[in-house]
Design an enzyme around this catalytic site. Structure first.
Site, PDB file in Angstrom:
ATOM      1  N   ALA A  41       0.836  -1.204   0.000  1.00 46.82           N
ATOM      2  CA  ALA A  41       0.000   0.000   0.000  1.00 46.82           C
ATOM      3  C   ALA A  41       0.872   1.257   0.000  1.00 46.82           C
ATOM      4  O   ALA A  41       0.595   2.213  -0.712  1.00 46.82           O
ATOM      5  CB  ALA A  41      -0.919  -0.002   1.209  1.00 46.82           C
ATOM      6  N   GLU A 122      -0.257   5.740 -38.465  1.00 46.52           N
ATOM      7  CA  GLU A 122      -0.556   4.453 -37.822  1.00 46.52           C
ATOM      8  C   GLU A 122      -1.030   4.703 -36.392  1.00 46.52           C
ATOM      9  O   GLU A 122      -0.551   5.631 -35.740  1.00 46.52           O
ATOM     10  CB  GLU A 122       0.716   3.595 -37.775  1.00 46.52           C
ATOM     11  N   LYS A 124      -1.010   4.677 -32.604  1.00 41.21           N
ATOM     12  CA  LYS A 124       0.081   4.499 -31.639  1.00 41.21           C
ATOM     13  C   LYS A 124      -0.437   3.585 -30.540  1.00 41.21           C
ATOM     14  O   LYS A 124      -1.229   3.992 -29.690  1.00 41.21           O
ATOM     15  CB  LYS A 124       0.516   5.843 -31.061  1.00 41.21           C
ATOM     16  N   ARG A 145      12.526  -3.082 -24.520  1.00 45.44           N
ATOM     17  CA  ARG A 145      13.260  -1.901 -24.960  1.00 45.44           C
ATOM     18  C   ARG A 145      14.401  -1.559 -24.001  1.00 45.44           C
ATOM     19  O   ARG A 145      15.473  -1.151 -24.426  1.00 45.44           O
ATOM     20  CB  ARG A 145      12.272  -0.731 -25.051  1.00 45.44           C
ATOM     21  N   CYS A 439      -8.434  10.550  10.983  1.00 44.98           N
ATOM     22  CA  CYS A 439      -9.131  10.041  12.149  1.00 44.98           C
ATOM     23  C   CYS A 439      -8.069   9.622  13.143  1.00 44.98           C
ATOM     24  O   CYS A 439      -7.116   8.938  12.783  1.00 44.98           O
ATOM     25  CB  CYS A 439      -9.979   8.828  11.760  1.00 44.98           C
ATOM     26  N   CYS A 445     -10.219   2.385  15.794  1.00 44.93           N
ATOM     27  CA  CYS A 445     -11.092   2.662  14.653  1.00 44.93           C
ATOM     28  C   CYS A 445     -11.171   1.400  13.804  1.00 44.93           C
ATOM     29  O   CYS A 445     -10.150   0.899  13.354  1.00 44.93           O
ATOM     30  CB  CYS A 445     -10.529   3.822  13.837  1.00 44.93           C
TER      31      CYS A 445
HETATM   32  S1  IVH Z   1       7.554   3.408 -34.719  1.00 44.13           S
HETATM   33  C1  IVH Z   1      12.070   5.277 -33.659  1.00 44.13           C
HETATM   34  N1  IVH Z   1       5.025   2.847 -34.769  1.00 44.13           N
HETATM   35  O1  IVH Z   1       5.629   4.434 -29.501  1.00 44.13           O
HETATM   36  C2  IVH Z   1      10.848   4.684 -33.008  1.00 44.13           C
HETATM   37  N2  IVH Z   1       6.037   3.155 -32.650  1.00 44.13           N
HETATM   38  O2  IVH Z   1       7.064   6.941 -28.756  1.00 44.13           O
HETATM   39  C3  IVH Z   1       9.960   4.068 -34.043  1.00 44.13           C
HETATM   40  N3  IVH Z   1       4.515   2.788 -30.765  1.00 44.13           N
HETATM   41  O3  IVH Z   1       8.744   3.100 -28.597  1.00 44.13           O
HETATM   42  C4  IVH Z   1       8.721   3.578 -33.457  1.00 44.13           C
HETATM   43  N4  IVH Z   1       2.746   2.296 -31.956  1.00 44.13           N
HETATM   44  O4  IVH Z   1       6.657   1.644 -28.305  1.00 44.13           O
HETATM   45  C5  IVH Z   1       6.085   3.117 -33.998  1.00 44.13           C
HETATM   46  N5  IVH Z   1       2.803   2.302 -34.988  1.00 44.13           N
HETATM   47  C6  IVH Z   1       3.846   2.556 -34.222  1.00 44.13           C
HETATM   48  C7  IVH Z   1       3.760   2.559 -32.820  1.00 44.13           C
HETATM   49  C8  IVH Z   1       4.872   2.872 -32.072  1.00 44.13           C
HETATM   50  C9  IVH Z   1       3.233   2.426 -30.743  1.00 44.13           C
HETATM   51  C10 IVH Z   1       5.329   3.066 -29.575  1.00 44.13           C
HETATM   52  C11 IVH Z   1       6.640   2.349 -29.519  1.00 44.13           C
HETATM   53  C12 IVH Z   1       7.694   3.418 -29.469  1.00 44.13           C
HETATM   54  C13 IVH Z   1       6.916   4.582 -28.961  1.00 44.13           C
HETATM   55  C14 IVH Z   1       7.561   5.852 -29.433  1.00 44.13           C
END
Ligand code: IVH
Length: 695
Positions: A41, A122, A124, A145, A439, A445
């Site tokens: 906690a 794409e 994210k 990573r 409290c 309590c």
């Molecule tokens: S390309 C040079 N494509 O976002 C890094 N990253 O802020 C190239 N991520 O570490 C990454 N969706 O974990 C790429 N369609 C996508 C992604 C994506 C999620 C994450 C990834 C990356 C982080 C970067």
């Protein structure tokens, strides 16, 4: 502690640094040494404070923030893996203007004419990135990573993820390729996983990303295998040969080799295309089965990507356009008052259920009375709720022009517990008043009792073998253990022990073990005795200082009675002890002024033999020195090191300052080591230390 709402920006920065350091230390204790030194906690409270500060100051989020990392940055449970090509991150964009600037920068850099640049847009994905190395089409290694250069070897765990092919399908893949993508958990799977964890009384995860990270970073891959982890591929690292000319074609190739790529990715032209793709994904977001936190824009032509290259840790050819925190409106139906382990009162908003960021929200913390007053929240109001990434849902304020609540909220001045104690304002360790109300009922309590009992038997306190949380809760529920003395009475209560055998299915051996576990602690050191009482601001270190100052339990108790009566000499005596300030004195006085606390301590004391304190040694190499241990220790646990140092007359501190004489640093030592170097403090290895103390 200053309330999050009162922090200035520079205080927040300082706090985030301190919290990152402190949490990292606990992560090491927990993950690498398997020896946590604080309760779950309290650990969660540190993480929560970190997230709350980040919620108020999102631009201060550190790259190594505890909210972004899971456990220790790189645990020694997993072997380090050097990535073939670094795993970098993306810069962030937050507006159409930022997108325009991104497009303009690229055109400037490439000296392009008016023709629009093609991009991919794409989703994210909000999971954790993973690099999976294939050699001759066969999966050979997978790594998290980590710090971007070196990650953790999670090959065995990744092999359990069905969506990650063990062998590449199709053709055209280079002999060596590191596939990069995101491991994630779907929204529904996340909810189901948490529901199961909750039912089993285990820790739940804050969000799908944490759940995915926690599921992947299991020591036992069999556990990972039970988690419905999924994977989207979107990039690559080291390559032995090129395989596509555009990002778009690369995504198609990844798909033919057996990976999933997001169906929501698009190829778009120019700035208008970038903006339209963002709007489109923003609208799609709530319908997606997985969390996304933005859109990634990438220059489509890979030769252009190559020319654009990188600036420091992020590519020039890509950017992450983040969504703003998701907001929703709903009714504030009630404000309930919760009593925490330490008696801290937290107001909780009960809301008409509403979905924000894919999660149904019914409660939100209101932090404290001042926050309610500042926002003038009234029961019956239509409020705006926000959930941003890791941050727990928060109420932003009353929806403009939609005030419905008839009257301002009056914060109760008494605890909702049956004792109905008047609430007192909490003070910080430095003695300042805070916005938190508390409290003062402590053990008496009922909301705090079980938590206090848990603290009492915790490893750092009485540490009673065989009396864990489960047994304690059960014994508490049937009224056998309501206060610490009851534990020791139970060990000698033949009737209750017989009942355990007869009705609870305890075997003779289990009963004998329980009794032995309790009896083994009937003799206890004075510092543990003091610490176990769970008095505010009297943590372990303070308990040790007090035990040394008073020497015997009898003297301690006499002194505390006098402190409670505000006897000036007794208060001065306490104040004279090293590191003890007004907050401790006030807390001790407050605690021992309560009849029920004094009775409880006396009854406990009657059951025990509390050992007198041996004065610390004065004639050792480290007597009188202040020592800081940092990083992982290999030959002893942190506790052992600390106890040893203290036995030899040294003072052990958690942070490096000008007053520090020695820093003992093991592998993984971070900012403390840096500070030591800056201050010119002597740094020892664990072996140097052992030689110095002659162990
Ligand atoms: S390309 C040079 N494509 O976002 C890094 N990253 O802020 C190239 N991520 O570490 C990454 N969706 O974990 C790429 N369609 C996508 C992604 C994506 C999620 C994450 C990834 C990356 C982080 C970067």
């Amino acid at each position: 502690m200053i309330s999050v709402t009162d922090l200035t920006e520079s205080q927040a920065l300082h706090e985030l640094t301190r919290l990152a350091d402190e949490i990292a230390g606990h992560d090491i204790d927990y993950h690498r040494q398997d020896a946590p030194t604080i309760s779950d906690a309290d650990y969660d409270a540190l993480k929560r404070r970190n997230s709350e500060i980040e919620g108020r100051f999102p631009h201060l989020i550190r790259e190594n923030s505890p909210s972004l990392t899971v456990g220790a940055a790189r645990s020694e449970q997993f072997a380090p893996v050097q990535h073939g090509a670094a795993m970098l991150s993306l810069d962030n964009a937050f507006s159409d203007e930022d997108a325009a600037e991104f497009d303009a920068r690229i055109r400037r850099f490439l000296r392009l004419d008016e023709t629009p640049v093609s991009y991919t847009a794409e989703p994210k994905i909000d999971g954790l990135s993973c690099s999976i190395r294939y050699e001759k089409g066969v999966l050979v290694q997978a790594a998290t990573r980590g710090d971007g250069r070196v990650g953790e070897d999670v090959t065995a765990n990744v092999r359990t993820i069905g969506e990650i092919p063990a062998r590449l399908a199709g053709a055209g893949w280079p002999d060596v390729i590191e596939i990069r993508g995101e491991i994630y958990l779907g929204k529904d799977e996340f909810i189901a996983l948490n529901a199961a964890a909750e039912a089993a009384g285990q820790r739940t995860y804050a969000n799908p990303r944490n759940a995915a990270a926690g599921s992947l970073r299991q020591i036992d891959p069999k556990i990972t295998a039970t988690r419905p982890l999924r994977f989207f591929a979107y990039a690559w690292g080291e390559l032995s040969g090129s395989f596509a000319e555009t990002q778009w074609a690369a995504l198609q190739a990844l798909q033919t080799w057996g990976f999933r790529v997001t169906g929501q990715s698009a190829r778009v032209e120019g700035l208008d295309g970038l903006i339209a793709a963002y709007r489109n994904l923003e609208a799609e977001r709530p319908k997606l089965a997985f969390d996304i936190d933005g859109v990634v824009y990438k220059v489509d032509r890979l030769d252009w990507q190559g020319r654009l290259g990188f600036v420091s840790r992020a590519p020039r050819w890509g950017i992450a356009r983040k969504f703003p925190a998701e907001q929703a409106r709903t009714f504030l139906e009630a404000i309930d008052i919760q009593v925490g382990r330490t008696g801290a009162i937290t107001p909780v908003a009960r809301l008409r259920p509403v979905t924000v960021g894919g999660v149904v929200v019914v409660n939100a913390t209101l932090h404290n009375a001042d926050e309610i007053a500042r926002k003038d929240l009234r029961i019956g109001d239509m409020v705006i709720l926000q959930r941003a990434g890791d941050v727990i849902p928060q109420i932003v304020g009353v929806a403009p022009d939609e005030r419905r609540g008839p009257e301002p909220y009056t914060f109760p001045d008494h605890c909702p517990c049956p004792l109905h104690t008047p609430l007192v304002r909490e003070t910080t360790a430095a003695g300042a008043q805070t916005v938190v109300r508390r409290c003062s009922g402590e053990f008496a309590c009922p909301y705090q009792r079980l938590a206090h009992l848990r603290h009492f038997v915790a490893r750092r306190a009485f540490d009673i073998e065989g009396l864990g949380e489960k047994q304690l809760t059960a014994f508490n529920e049937r009224g056998w253990i309501e206060q610490p003395a009851d534990i020791f009475k139970l060990a000698r209560d033949a009737e209750k022990l017989a009942e355990l055998r007869e009705t609870d299915g305890y075997g003779d051996l289990s009963v004998a073990n329980l009794v032995a576990g309790i009896e083994a602690r009937r003799t206890i050191s004075l510092d543990r005795f003091i610490y176990s009482l769970g008095i505010r601001h009297i943590g372990e270190t303070t308990a040790v200082v007090m035990s040394r100052g008073y020497g015997t339990a009898a003297d301690f108790l006499v002194a505390m009675d006098k402190v409670a009566a505000r006897d000036p000499a007794a208060m001065q005596e306490l104040d004279d002890l090293d590191q003890i300030g007004t907050a401790v004195i006030a807390a001790a006085a407050e605690y021992f002024a309560e009849d029920h606390n004094r009775r409880l301590v006396q009854e406990l004391y009657d059951q025990l033999i509390v050992e007198d304190v041996e004065p610390p040694k004065q004639d050792t190499a480290v007597a009188g020195k202040t020592v800081v241990f940092t990083g992982a220790l290999e030959k002893m646990t942190r506790d052992e090191a600390k106890a040893q140092a203290e036995r030899l007359g040294a003072k052990v501190s958690g942070s490096v300052s000008k007053k520090t004489d020695l820093v003992v640093a093991g592998p993984g030592a971070g900012s403390k080591l840096k500070t030591a170097a800056e201050l010119g403090i002597q740094v020892l290895t664990e072996d140097d230390w052992l030689t110095l103390v002659g162990a």
